[in-house]
Design a protein around this motif. Structure first.
Motif, PDB file in Angstrom:
ATOM      1  N   TRP A 248      38.355  43.889  50.879  1.00 53.83           N
ATOM      2  CA  TRP A 248      39.127  43.177  49.866  1.00 53.83           C
ATOM      3  C   TRP A 248      38.246  42.908  48.652  1.00 53.83           C
ATOM      4  N   ALA A 249      38.864  42.606  47.533  1.00 54.16           N
ATOM      5  CA  ALA A 249      38.170  42.241  46.301  1.00 54.16           C
ATOM      6  C   ALA A 249      38.692  40.891  45.850  1.00 54.16           C
ATOM      7  N   ALA A 250      37.780  39.975  45.534  1.00 57.23           N
ATOM      8  CA  ALA A 250      38.198  38.593  45.289  1.00 57.23           C
ATOM      9  C   ALA A 250      37.482  37.993  44.086  1.00 57.23           C
ATOM     10  N   MET A 251      38.076  36.920  43.586  1.00 57.85           N
ATOM     11  CA  MET A 251      37.406  36.012  42.662  1.00 57.85           C
ATOM     12  C   MET A 251      37.497  34.616  43.252  1.00 57.85           C
ATOM     13  N   MET A 252      36.343  33.942  43.272  1.00 62.19           N
ATOM     14  CA  MET A 252      36.226  32.657  43.946  1.00 62.19           C
ATOM     15  C   MET A 252      35.884  31.554  42.963  1.00 62.19           C
ATOM     16  N   GLN A 253      36.247  30.343  43.360  1.00 62.09           N
ATOM     17  CA  GLN A 253      35.770  29.130  42.717  1.00 62.09           C
ATOM     18  C   GLN A 253      35.790  28.045  43.780  1.00 62.09           C
ATOM     19  N   HIS A 254      35.306  26.872  43.436  1.00 63.36           N
ATOM     20  CA  HIS A 254      35.211  25.804  44.427  1.00 63.36           C
ATOM     21  C   HIS A 254      36.591  25.498  45.011  1.00 63.36           C
ATOM     22  N   TYR A 255      36.715  25.637  46.306  1.00 62.12           N
ATOM     23  CA  TYR A 255      37.915  25.321  47.084  1.00 62.12           C
ATOM     24  C   TYR A 255      39.014  26.383  47.024  1.00 62.12           C
ATOM     25  N   PHE A 256      39.013  27.298  46.031  1.00 63.00           N
ATOM     26  CA  PHE A 256      40.131  28.214  45.862  1.00 63.00           C
ATOM     27  C   PHE A 256      39.639  29.650  45.710  1.00 63.00           C
ATOM     28  N   VAL A 257      40.535  30.597  46.032  1.00 64.40           N
ATOM     29  CA  VAL A 257      40.159  32.005  45.963  1.00 64.40           C
ATOM     30  C   VAL A 257      41.416  32.853  45.756  1.00 64.40           C
ATOM     31  N   SER A 258      41.258  33.953  45.046  1.00 62.90           N
ATOM     32  CA  SER A 258      42.308  34.970  44.964  1.00 62.90           C
ATOM     33  C   SER A 258      41.687  36.287  45.404  1.00 62.90           C
ATOM     34  N   ALA A 259      42.458  37.109  46.119  1.00 64.18           N
ATOM     35  CA  ALA A 259      41.899  38.348  46.661  1.00 64.18           C
ATOM     36  C   ALA A 259      42.988  39.397  46.830  1.00 64.18           C
ATOM     37  N   TRP A 260      42.661  40.622  46.451  1.00 67.43           N
ATOM     38  CA  TRP A 260      43.543  41.763  46.692  1.00 67.43           C
ATOM     39  C   TRP A 260      43.071  42.483  47.953  1.00 67.43           C
ATOM     40  N   ILE A 261      44.013  42.750  48.857  1.00 63.98           N
ATOM     41  CA  ILE A 261      43.722  43.433  50.116  1.00 63.98           C
ATOM     42  C   ILE A 261      44.551  44.716  50.185  1.00 63.98           C
ATOM     43  N   PRO A 262      43.910  45.897  50.222  1.00 61.32           N
ATOM     44  CA  PRO A 262      44.682  47.138  50.347  1.00 61.32           C
ATOM     45  C   PRO A 262      45.232  47.294  51.762  1.00 61.32           C
ATOM     46  N   ARG A 263      46.438  47.841  51.862  1.00 58.97           N
ATOM     47  CA  ARG A 263      47.067  48.071  53.163  1.00 58.97           C
ATOM     48  C   ARG A 263      47.289  49.578  53.348  1.00 58.97           C
ATOM     49  N   GLY A 264      47.506  49.969  54.588  1.00 57.98           N
ATOM     50  CA  GLY A 264      47.808  51.366  54.870  1.00 57.98           C
ATOM     51  C   GLY A 264      46.558  52.161  55.206  1.00 57.98           C
ATOM     52  N   GLU A 265      46.765  53.453  55.460  1.00 53.21           N
ATOM     53  CA  GLU A 265      45.683  54.333  55.871  1.00 53.21           C
ATOM     54  C   GLU A 265      45.025  54.990  54.659  1.00 53.21           C
ATOM     55  N   GLY A 266      43.875  55.615  54.919  1.00 58.27           N
ATOM     56  CA  GLY A 266      43.153  56.303  53.853  1.00 58.27           C
ATOM     57  C   GLY A 266      42.048  55.455  53.268  1.00 58.27           C
ATOM     58  N   THR A 267      41.231  56.092  52.457  1.00 56.21           N
ATOM     59  CA  THR A 267      40.070  55.437  51.861  1.00 56.21           C
ATOM     60  C   THR A 267      40.416  54.851  50.498  1.00 56.21           C
ATOM     61  N   SER A 268      40.265  53.547  50.372  1.00 58.03           N
ATOM     62  CA  SER A 268      40.466  52.874  49.085  1.00 58.03           C
ATOM     63  C   SER A 268      39.121  52.708  48.387  1.00 58.03           C
ATOM     64  N   GLN A 269      39.189  52.436  47.105  1.00 60.70           N
ATOM     65  CA  GLN A 269      37.974  52.261  46.319  1.00 60.70           C
ATOM     66  C   GLN A 269      37.930  50.838  45.767  1.00 60.70           C
ATOM     67  N   LEU A 270      36.783  50.204  45.922  1.00 59.23           N
ATOM     68  CA  LEU A 270      36.568  48.851  45.399  1.00 59.23           C
ATOM     69  C   LEU A 270      35.686  48.964  44.169  1.00 59.23           C
ATOM     70  N   TYR A 271      36.020  48.255  43.089  1.00 60.12           N
ATOM     71  CA  TYR A 271      35.297  48.445  41.839  1.00 60.12           C
ATOM     72  C   TYR A 271      35.221  47.146  41.041  1.00 60.12           C
ATOM     73  N   THR A 272      34.303  47.139  40.083  1.00 59.53           N
ATOM     74  CA  THR A 272      34.251  46.096  39.054  1.00 59.53           C
ATOM     75  C   THR A 272      34.055  46.775  37.702  1.00 59.53           C
ATOM     76  N   LEU A 273      34.430  46.069  36.642  1.00 59.52           N
ATOM     77  CA  LEU A 273      34.155  46.515  35.278  1.00 59.52           C
ATOM     78  C   LEU A 273      34.266  45.318  34.350  1.00 59.52           C
ATOM     79  N   THR A 274      33.747  45.450  33.180  1.00 60.61           N
ATOM     80  CA  THR A 274      33.863  44.407  32.151  1.00 60.61           C
ATOM     81  C   THR A 274      34.367  45.036  30.866  1.00 60.61           C
ATOM     82  N   ASN A 275      35.101  44.231  30.084  1.00 62.70           N
ATOM     83  CA  ASN A 275      35.651  44.726  28.830  1.00 62.70           C
ATOM     84  C   ASN A 275      36.079  43.548  27.970  1.00 62.70           C
ATOM     85  N   ASN A 276      35.554  43.487  26.754  1.00 59.84           N
ATOM     86  CA  ASN A 276      35.951  42.467  25.770  1.00 59.84           C
ATOM     87  C   ASN A 276      35.855  41.041  26.318  1.00 59.84           C
TER      88      ASN A 276
END
Length: 538
Positions: A248-276
């Motif tokens: 999964w890929a997440a963003m955290m802060q004190h007490y709270f978190v949001s996270a995307w979790i891929p479902r299904g078969e196959g290879t997923s890619q986890l990434y980061t980037l920055t822009n503006n």
């Protein structure tokens, strides 16, 4: 080693721990690629590509918004792309005694924090040129009484292909299933790829010496159960990892978190980037090809809510590790479970902390007794040790040999006084993190003026009482320290501790205060028992 030197040792260990935690926050080393995963280069060619090979960092939005409400979540979705641009947590107030709910995801000028998802690839409907304008059947959707699930579909048509993005929410849950169904009624195969990412302003993590909290990215992949990846890390190097089974890929802060979790078969890619001035962390599902006349559904789950360990663990493997107990997690986790169990019985987190303190200190009573017994025996040997020093002078080697023979003869362990302290410190540090990371203590009242156990005492009553009890422990433990500098340090120690604890969460100060009170009681009982045996404690 006498009791006052033990207090000095506790202080040094405790301050060292705080400094180490702050240093660790500031320097957070770069994660290394795991297995076949390789770091992407910094050019921006990262695995969030649209059909034209550029990352999706589109900042456009529309005024066509819909709302989705359950008993615990109030979401606002922009139909341009179908992104969640606001998430209110209805069971958590924004500020103490506030009637406004806490807002985790938001899209305001000074703080952008949204959950984006879409379709890219040859037949995708999102690209750097723009996002698809989806259509909803209504402006507002609410989970009706008596129903367990709410389905909210958004639709789009293009080149004989129907796209349906569906949000599925359950009663009492902070996990939102986001599915994309592609119905290919064209005469050619359709190739699509779903991505899901979190977008937030690059900002300071908000950490301090007494409150070493964290705001930034985190992830889990096949060979990495849990790893932080800060905004600074994102700016230094784009992350690229493969997820073959769990991640999964997440963003955290004190007490709270949001996270995307891929479902299904196959290879997923986890990434980061920055822009503006924005940081992105997300997942890209495998490319899916749909034959003419066929349909397929690409599935992801978004967790958007508090750090509730049991619910997160049921949602995704290792997601509960975002409740970061540090390197003493194996102690902190059981302590949190025990604290939660006690609170379920008494109905007050402050009372639960007091009961937990008695349980922990009671379990450590044999160590405490051994500590004071060892100190009493060492005091009895002081005249013999002093005579030995006067007799042997500067002959340190012979002095050391005769001291060890004396300890052996009298059956005294010279480390017996400090070893229990060293064993107790991990307990305190683990409980420190258990209390610091427990969202259950956020805005939890105790009694009287303590309305929030996760915040500092507004009138500093608990820290002052803690310092007073520490001073009493010091006075009850007569010292053999003769060095004037050490005596000044020992006298100043309660003041220094009181100053530190002024800014600590009141729940933690309550634990330390009660622990000191238990120490005074145990110290009195142990000293009386030792004096009956002829071991002098003064």
């Amino acid at each position: 080693m006498d009791s006052q030197r033990n207090i000095l040792l506790i202080a040094l260990l405790f301050v060292s721990f705080l400094l180490f935690q702050q240093w660790n926050m500031d320097s957070n080393p770069q994660p290394q690629g795991q297995g076949v995963a390789q770091q992407a280069n910094i050019s921006g060619d990262v695995p969030s590509h649209s059909g034209d090979g550029q990352p999706i960092t589109d900042q456009s939005s529309s005024n066509n918004l819909i709302t989705i409400n359950t008993d615990v979540l109030a979401l606002t979705v922009d139909t341009l792309g179908g992104d969640i641009i606001e998430a209110k947590l209805l069971a958590y107030d924004n500020e103490l005694d506030s009637t406004d709910p806490f807002v985790l995801l938001k899209n305001i000028p000074n703080h952008v924090y949204t959950a984006q998802s879409g379709l890219i690839g040859a037949n995708g409907i999102d690209s750097t040129a723009g996002r698809a304008q989806l259509t909803a059947s209504a402006d507002s959707f609410t989970l009706a009484e008596g129903l367990k699930e709410l389905h909210v579909p958004l639709t789009y048509q293009k080149d004989g292909i129907s796209y349906t993005k569906t949000f599925v929410l359950e009663r009492g849950s902070y996990a939102v299933n986001v599915d994309y169904t592609v119905d290919n009624q064209s005469d050619k195969p359709a190739s699509v790829q779903m991505y899901a990412q979190l977008k937030q302003n690059l900002m300071d993590d908000g950490s301090s010496l007494t409150m070493p909290t964290y705001r930034g990215g985190a992830y889990s992949a096949d060979d990495v159960k849990y790893k932080k990846y800060s905004f600074e890390d994102m700016q230094d190097k784009n992350l690229s990892l493969e997820i073959k089974e769990h991640g999964w890929a997440a963003m955290m802060q004190h007490y709270f978190v949001s996270a995307w979790i891929p479902r299904g078969e196959g290879t997923s890619q986890l990434y980061t980037l920055t822009n503006n001035g924005l940081g992105f962390i997300g997942v890209r599902l495998p490319v899916t090809t749909i034959a003419p006349g066929q349909q397929d559904t690409l599935k992801t789950t978004l967790w958007v809510g508090p750090k509730l360990q049991e619910q997160m663990e049921a949602t995704a493997q290792n997601l509960n590790l975002t409740v970061d107990y540090g390197w003493l997690w194996f102690i902190a986790s059981p302590l949190h479970s025990l604290l939660s169990f006690i609170e379920g019985l008494v109905g007050n987190w402050g009372v639960a902390i007091i009961i937990l303190t008695f349980i922990v200190r009671g379990a450590m009573y044999p160590l405490t007794k051994a500590q004071y017994t060892s100190m009493a025996k060492m005091r009895m040997l002081q005249p013999k040790l002093q005579a030995m020093r006067e007799r042997l002078g500067d002959d340190r080697q012979r002095m050391s040999q005769e001291m060890m023979e004396l300890y052996k003869k009298e059956k005294v362990n010279p480390l017996g006084g400090c070893l229990p302290i060293l064993l107790q410190m991990p307990i305190f540090i683990a409980l420190y993190w258990a209390l610091m990371e427990s969202v259950e203590l956020r805005h939890a009242p105790f009694f009287g003026w303590i309305h929030d156990l996760s915040a500092q005492d507004p009138y500093y009553v608990l820290p002052i009482l803690m310092g007073a009890t520490m001073f009493m422990i010091q006075k009850m433990s007569p010292s053999t320290v003769t060095d004037p500098m050490q005596q000044k340090i020992m006298t100043f120690m309660p003041v220094m501790f009181t100053f530190f604890f002024l800014f600590f969460p009141s729940g933690l100060v309550l634990y330390w205060l009660v622990s000191n009170i238990v120490t005074l009681i145990q110290q009195t009982l142990i000293y009386r028992a030792l004096e009956k045996k002829g071991l002098h404690t003064k």
